[in-house]
Write an enzyme that holds these catalytic residues in place. Structure first.
Site, PDB file in Angstrom:
ATOM      1  N   ASP A  95       0.821  -1.223   0.000  1.00 28.05           N
ATOM      2  CA  ASP A  95       0.000   0.000   0.000  1.00 28.05           C
ATOM      3  C   ASP A  95       0.853   1.271   0.000  1.00 28.05           C
ATOM      4  OD1 ASP A  95      -1.956  -1.980   0.534  1.00 28.05           O
ATOM      5  OD2 ASP A  95      -1.860  -1.593   2.686  1.00 28.05           O
ATOM      6  N   GLU A 132     -11.141  -0.974  -3.458  1.00 26.49           N
ATOM      7  CA  GLU A 132     -10.446  -0.218  -2.412  1.00 26.49           C
ATOM      8  C   GLU A 132      -9.316   0.596  -3.040  1.00 26.49           C
ATOM      9  OE1 GLU A 132      -9.339  -3.525  -0.005  1.00 26.49           O
ATOM     10  OE2 GLU A 132      -7.595  -4.057  -1.242  1.00 26.49           O
TER      11      GLU A 132
END
Length: 317
Positions: free
Chosen positions: A31, A200
């Site tokens: 991420d 997401e």
């Protein structure tokens, strides 16, 4: 406005040729939020580990995209009284001389304490302290788990935040000091802007006056994680899915997603910073951080990114 926050107009223009390699940092990190502060590239990733161990953030800085300095434990859950486990997916920016780190914590479900928090520091490498003493967003609104936030500064100076898991994406307007939310013109505080196939990991930047909205699809633990995008005339959308620009490559890696974008100052050059799962690795947390160049065609569409082991070259041509 893409998040470079430059204080130098001569960033990385003089040096011998360095060879970057992918992954760019050692260890399991995911991420990644990439940004330029001053004359350095920075990466703020998730420490990819089981939730009970994923309770701190490290950061990495580099002046040449090849050699990275690790800044350990810039924020720990022991300094965030409401965060008990699972801190991940930082979003970072500088504003008025302060450095902010937004994060998700606790894998929150309705009725539990957790969600999106914000921390502040005097330097990019921290140490960061909890700004609010509580989550900025705790509740499940429009079906969106409050995780995977990205903070975006629009052309007029307004700060918006895009966030959400569980296949829903919300947009909110932030107070300039990031202590809370402001209402939109219609009096509401949350707008759902979920594009087709969104899961997401939202990200936004502006290029040639257009708003490029990007997100991840598929499951983060599997091989088919990927990145798609849309282009709109407004930060509110609508965001119509154009296509996939980053996905598995059976010769390189799988599970490519949850990315960010860096624009090199004074150049029409963009990098995508993302995580992927090396071939032969199938553990949920076996994810590594990589960088590739991201290019556009004559119509402004993003050309699909090919994953490599060599990454980008420096100095930048």
């Amino acid at each position: 406005m893409i998040k470079t926050f430059l204080t130098s107009t001569t960033l990385l223009l003089t040096a011998t040729l360095f060879a970057q390699k992918n992954p760019v940092i050692t260890g399991n990190y995911a991420d990644p939020e990439g940004i330029i502060y001053g004359n350095k590239y920075w990466i703020f990733p998730t420490y990819s580990a089981p939730y009970e161990e994923q309770i701190f953030f490290d950061a990495f800085s580099s002046s040449d995209l090849a050699t990275w300095t690790k800044h350990s434990r810039i924020l720990e859950n022991s300094n965030v009284k409401w965060a008990k486990k699972a801190m991940w997916a930082p979003a970072v920016l500088e504003n008025k001389g302060k450095y902010y780190l937004f994060f998700g914590a606790n894998d929150v479900h309705q009725g539990e304490i957790g969600g999106i928090g914000v921390a502040v520091a005097d330097k990019p490498e921290g140490p960061y302290t909890d700004l609010l003493g509580k989550p900025l967003i705790n509740d499940i609104i429009n079906g969106a788990q409050p995780i995977d936030q990205f903070v975006f500064k629009d052309k007029d100076g307004t700060f918006y935040m895009y966030y959400g898991g569980w296949k829903h994406c919300n947009m909110v307007k932030l107070k300039p000091d990031f202590t809370g939310l402001l209402p939109f013109d219609d009096g509401t505080f949350y707008k759902e802007i979920t594009p087709k196939d969104y899961v997401e990991g939202p990200f936004m930047f502006i290029k040639d006056g257009k708003y490029y909205f990007m997100w991840s699809e598929g499951g983060w633990t599997g091989p088919d994680y990927k990145v798609a995008y849309a282009i709109a005339d407004s930060p509110f959308g609508p965001f119509e899915r154009i296509g996939t620009i980053l996905e598995r490559d059976p010769e390189v890696a799988v599970g490519a997603g949850h990315h960010s974008v860096i624009k090199v100052p004074n150049k029409d050059k963009y990098f995508i910073v993302y995580h992927r799962r090396p071939l032969g690795k199938d553990g949920a947390n076996e994810r590594v951080t990589c960088i590739e160049e991201m290019k556009f065609d004559k119509n402004g569409h993003i050309i699909p990114v090919k994953m490599t082991f060599t990454g980008v070259k420096y100095p930048l041509k």
